[in-house]
Write an enzyme that holds these catalytic residues in place. Structure first.
Site, PDB file in Angstrom:
ATOM      1  N   ARG A  17     168.732  68.258   4.037  1.00 43.27           N
ATOM      2  CA  ARG A  17     168.355  67.659   2.751  1.00 43.27           C
ATOM      3  C   ARG A  17     169.489  67.722   1.721  1.00 43.27           C
ATOM      4  O   ARG A  17     169.488  67.006   0.732  1.00 43.27           O
ATOM      5  CB  ARG A  17     167.111  68.368   2.192  1.00 43.27           C
ATOM      6  CG  ARG A  17     165.832  67.960   2.879  1.00 43.27           C
ATOM      7  CD  ARG A  17     164.671  68.842   2.463  1.00 43.27           C
ATOM      8  NE  ARG A  17     164.706  70.138   3.131  1.00 43.27           N
ATOM      9  CZ  ARG A  17     163.868  71.148   2.869  1.00 43.27           C
ATOM     10  NH1 ARG A  17     162.952  71.018   1.931  1.00 43.27           N
ATOM     11  NH2 ARG A  17     163.955  72.288   3.524  1.00 43.27           N
ATOM     12  N   ASN A 380     210.710  78.180 -32.231  1.00 42.88           N
ATOM     13  CA  ASN A 380     209.849  77.029 -32.487  1.00 42.88           C
ATOM     14  C   ASN A 380     210.334  75.830 -31.667  1.00 42.88           C
ATOM     15  O   ASN A 380     211.511  75.484 -31.710  1.00 42.88           O
ATOM     16  CB  ASN A 380     209.866  76.662 -33.970  1.00 42.88           C
ATOM     17  CG  ASN A 380     208.783  75.636 -34.298  1.00 42.88           C
ATOM     18  OD1 ASN A 380     207.613  75.973 -34.399  1.00 42.88           O
ATOM     19  ND2 ASN A 380     209.180  74.374 -34.422  1.00 42.88           N
TER      20      ASN A 380
HETATM   21  C1  UD1 Z   1     159.676  79.133   5.421  1.00 39.88           C
HETATM   22  C2  UD1 Z   1     158.343  79.807   5.816  1.00 39.88           C
HETATM   23  C3  UD1 Z   1     157.318  79.525   4.733  1.00 39.88           C
HETATM   24  C4  UD1 Z   1     157.820  80.041   3.406  1.00 39.88           C
HETATM   25  C5  UD1 Z   1     159.202  79.464   3.095  1.00 39.88           C
HETATM   26  C6  UD1 Z   1     159.775  80.172   1.886  1.00 39.88           C
HETATM   27  C7  UD1 Z   1     158.244  79.758   8.262  1.00 39.88           C
HETATM   28  C8  UD1 Z   1     157.644  79.082   9.454  1.00 39.88           C
HETATM   29  N1  UD1 Z   1     157.885  79.249   7.068  1.00 39.88           N
HETATM   30  O1  UD1 Z   1     159.462  77.741   5.350  1.00 39.88           O
HETATM   31  O2  UD1 Z   1     156.090  80.179   5.050  1.00 39.88           O
HETATM   32  O3  UD1 Z   1     156.907  79.723   2.379  1.00 39.88           O
HETATM   33  O4  UD1 Z   1     160.113  79.676   4.190  1.00 39.88           O
HETATM   34  O5  UD1 Z   1     160.942  79.580   1.450  1.00 39.88           O
HETATM   35  O6  UD1 Z   1     158.987  80.691   8.401  1.00 39.88           O
HETATM   36  N2  UD1 Z   1     166.040  79.117   9.997  1.00 39.88           N
HETATM   37  C9  UD1 Z   1     166.801  79.558  11.067  1.00 39.88           C
HETATM   38  N3  UD1 Z   1     166.490  79.104  12.312  1.00 39.88           N
HETATM   39  C10 UD1 Z   1     165.466  78.273  12.545  1.00 39.88           C
HETATM   40  C11 UD1 Z   1     164.705  77.820  11.455  1.00 39.88           C
HETATM   41  C12 UD1 Z   1     165.017  78.272  10.183  1.00 39.88           C
HETATM   42  O7  UD1 Z   1     167.732  80.345  10.910  1.00 39.88           O
HETATM   43  O8  UD1 Z   1     165.258  77.919  13.706  1.00 39.88           O
HETATM   44  C13 UD1 Z   1     166.380  79.606   8.659  1.00 39.88           C
HETATM   45  C14 UD1 Z   1     166.763  78.512   7.687  1.00 39.88           C
HETATM   46  O9  UD1 Z   1     168.173  78.334   7.675  1.00 39.88           O
HETATM   47  C15 UD1 Z   1     166.272  79.055   6.362  1.00 39.88           C
HETATM   48  C16 UD1 Z   1     165.101  79.957   6.744  1.00 39.88           C
HETATM   49  O10 UD1 Z   1     165.233  80.212   8.124  1.00 39.88           O
HETATM   50  O11 UD1 Z   1     167.264  79.837   5.726  1.00 39.88           O
HETATM   51  C17 UD1 Z   1     163.764  79.296   6.450  1.00 39.88           C
HETATM   52  O12 UD1 Z   1     163.703  78.091   7.181  1.00 39.88           O
HETATM   53  P1  UD1 Z   1     163.190  76.754   6.507  1.00 39.88           P
HETATM   54  O13 UD1 Z   1     163.231  75.676   7.514  1.00 39.88           O
HETATM   55  O14 UD1 Z   1     163.873  76.536   5.208  1.00 39.88           O
HETATM   56  O15 UD1 Z   1     161.655  77.172   6.310  1.00 39.88           O
HETATM   57  P2  UD1 Z   1     160.675  76.647   5.211  1.00 39.88           P
HETATM   58  O16 UD1 Z   1     160.107  75.354   5.618  1.00 39.88           O
HETATM   59  O17 UD1 Z   1     161.324  76.750   3.885  1.00 39.88           O
HETATM   60 CA    CA Z   2     163.619  76.951   2.860  1.00 38.78          CA
END
Ligand code: UD1
Ligand code: CA
Length: 482
Positions: A17, A380
């Site tokens: 995003r 100066n």
């Molecule tokens: C996640 C939580 C959600 C919470 C939110 C808070 C889960 C399933 N959901 O959602 O409940 O409210 O964070 O911000 O955990 N990441 C990895 N590997 C992966 C997937 C994600 O390292 O395979 C990392 C991402 O880089 C990120 C973090 O985990 O830093 C959270 O992942 P993201 O996809 O942003 O989860 P949200 O949809 O925000």
């Molecule tokens: Ca997030």
């Protein structure tokens, strides 16, 4: 006191995003990459080990971590299969027992104080699993905290999996957790990907842990803004603005006057003494230090600058330089790297200075370029003087002594030395050294061709005025020639 054994930062997400060539967690806020804010917030908890999960194609993040946080264990999650999977990968080779703090790499506003409180609550109550929750004005997109009748935690429902009633819940999962490592390990084994995203959700371990008869709690934090994530440019700007306000508030509490905090952007780590005044539209970045009584702005950018007590920098741009006590810069000055302005010196309007040192009480008041120069004290430099430091191939140096008077519009063709107390005549092109106490004159002698306008511009307004002043066209005499 209980010890934190491990911190896991999840940063393997694509960051799509953000629509950027730069990985999301490296986008800067207050002069530092987002991930640094997260890591730094965990520092006071003194965990024994830090593990950061990065995606397979994130060399830049790895490189950054290796140089900035050399002790970090970098874990590569080859396939992005959800937060639960990321933690499974992170725990390979990690301790079997102890306490782990897990958080996302994209929440730059989390504070050490909040993390410490969360840790103290978790360890004080001797719980197996805790999630930090918050009430938010708009819970859309977050995992919702599902509580039983008695208020205890039942589990977490992701936005895409939640039913309409659950979507009404405004208590959300901030994505910050504390676990007993052994309990977490056995719960992770039970994760299934039968959800809307087909991923292993870390959030599901809480229900698994409860079902196994262990304790799991949602602990509320009172400031939801701390857990805002920077997922796109708009959220990045929102986070940056909150960080800006925090930084400005801290300086103001410390005795700094910030006339308009909404247009004043100060990096973390900048040091500003009490009784400094910062006017609107200023950006103060990098390793900048400002001593007491200084005035900065309006519309001034300082980057890695040391500003002495009582100095003023107005409507100017300064980088990698030192401004002495009581020195005045601006308006509209451009001071480039390697410049040192001694006490009481002045660089005035429309002056560019590069890699030069200007001595105590010396002045370059107007419209000049000073490059690769050493200027003594009490000197100066007349308006519109140019230090001609570049011959098209190489840069050359100019040395100007003490109490020198450089006439306006002098070209000082480097390499050149002007001795103590010397002068140059206005409009001179100085190509040879000027010894102490002498005046360098290097310009064509003036000649006046009398009556020229009356002959060559006969009938013009100029000619009419000249006639009224008594000029005649009869003569071809030239003043100034033999
Ligand atoms: C996640 C939580 C959600 C919470 C939110 C808070 C889960 C399933 N959901 O959602 O409940 O409210 O964070 O911000 O955990 N990441 C990895 N590997 C992966 C997937 C994600 O390292 O395979 C990392 C991402 O880089 C990120 C973090 O985990 O830093 C959270 O992942 P993201 O996809 O942003 O989860 P949200 O949809 O925000
Ligand atoms: Ca997030």
């Amino acid at each position: 006191m209980k010890q934190l054994d491990l911190v896991i930062v999840l940063a393997a997400g694509e960051g799509t995003r953000m629509k950027s060539a730069l990985p999301k967690v490296l986008h800067p806020i207050a002069g530092r990459p987002i991930v640094d804010h997260v890591i730094n917030a965990t520092a006071p908890l003194h965990a024994k080990e830090l593990r950061v999960v990065v995606g397979a194609s994130r060399e830049l993040v790895e490189q950054h971590l290796i140089t900035q946080y050399p002790g970090t264990t970098i874990v590569i999650q080859e396939q992005r299969n959800g937060t639960g999977h990321a933690v499974q990968v992170a725990l390979e080779g990690a301790p079997q027992n102890g306490t782990v703090l897990i958080l996302a790499g994209d929440t730059p506003l989390l504070t050490s104080a909040t993390l410490q409180e969360f840790f103290d609550a978790h360890t004080g109550l001797e719980i197996d699993a805790s999630v930090l929750s918050a009430f938010v004005p708009d819970p859309f997109g977050y995992g919702r905290i599902i509580r039983a009748e008695d208020g205890s935690l039942d589990g977490i429902a992701e936005e895409r999996d939640a039913d309409p009633l659950q979507k009404e819940i405004d208590e959300i999962n901030t994505g910050v957790y504390l676990f007993d490592i052994a309990v977490l390990r056995s719960a992770l084994v039970g994760l299934k990907s039968g959800n809307a995203q087909g991923e292993l959700y870390l959030t599901d371990v809480l229900a698994i842990i409860k079902a196994a008869g262990k304790s799991a709690l949602a602990i509320r934090s009172n400031d939801y803004t701390e857990t805002l994530g920077a997922n796109d440019r708009s959220q990045l700007a929102e986070c940056a603005a909150i960080m800006r306000d925090r930084i400005n508030d801290a300086h103001m509490r410390n005795g700094v006057s910030i006339i308009d905090p909404t247009t004043t952007w100060i990096d973390l780590g900048v040091e500003i003494a009490p009784d400094v005044t910062i006017h609107p539209g200023s950006a103060i970045t990098g390793n900048t230090k400002i001593a007491t009584g200084a005035t900065i702005g309006p519309r001034t950018t300082l980057s890695n600058v040391k500003v002495g007590a009582g100095a003023s920098v107005i409507e100017s741009r300064v980088a990698d330089s030192v401004i002495g006590a009581g020195a005045n810069v601006g308006p509209f000055s451009f001071i480039r790297p390697g410049t040192t302005l001694a006490e009481g010196s002045k660089v005035g309007a429309y002056v560019e200075v590069k890699n030069s040192s200007i001595g105590a009480d010396s002045k370059v008041p107007h419209l000049s370029y000073v490059g690769d120069a050493t200027i003594g004290s009490g000197t100066n430099i007349g308006a519109a003087t140019i230090f001609v430091n570049y011959d098209g191939v190489e840069k050359h140096e100019t040395t100007i002594g003490n109490d020198v008077r450089i006439g306006s519009d002098t070209m000082l063709v480097a390499p050149i030395t002007v001795g103590d107390g010397a002068y140059t005549a206005a409009g001179s092109v100085i190509t040879e050294d000027v010894p102490a106490g002498s005046i360098g004159v290097a310009r064509a002698k003036q000649r006046n061709v009398l009556g020229w306008v009356l002959r060559k511009r006969a009938g013009s307004k100029s000619a009419e005025s000249a006639k009224k002043a008594g000029a005649t066209d009869g003569s071809t005499k030239v003043q100034g020639e033999a």
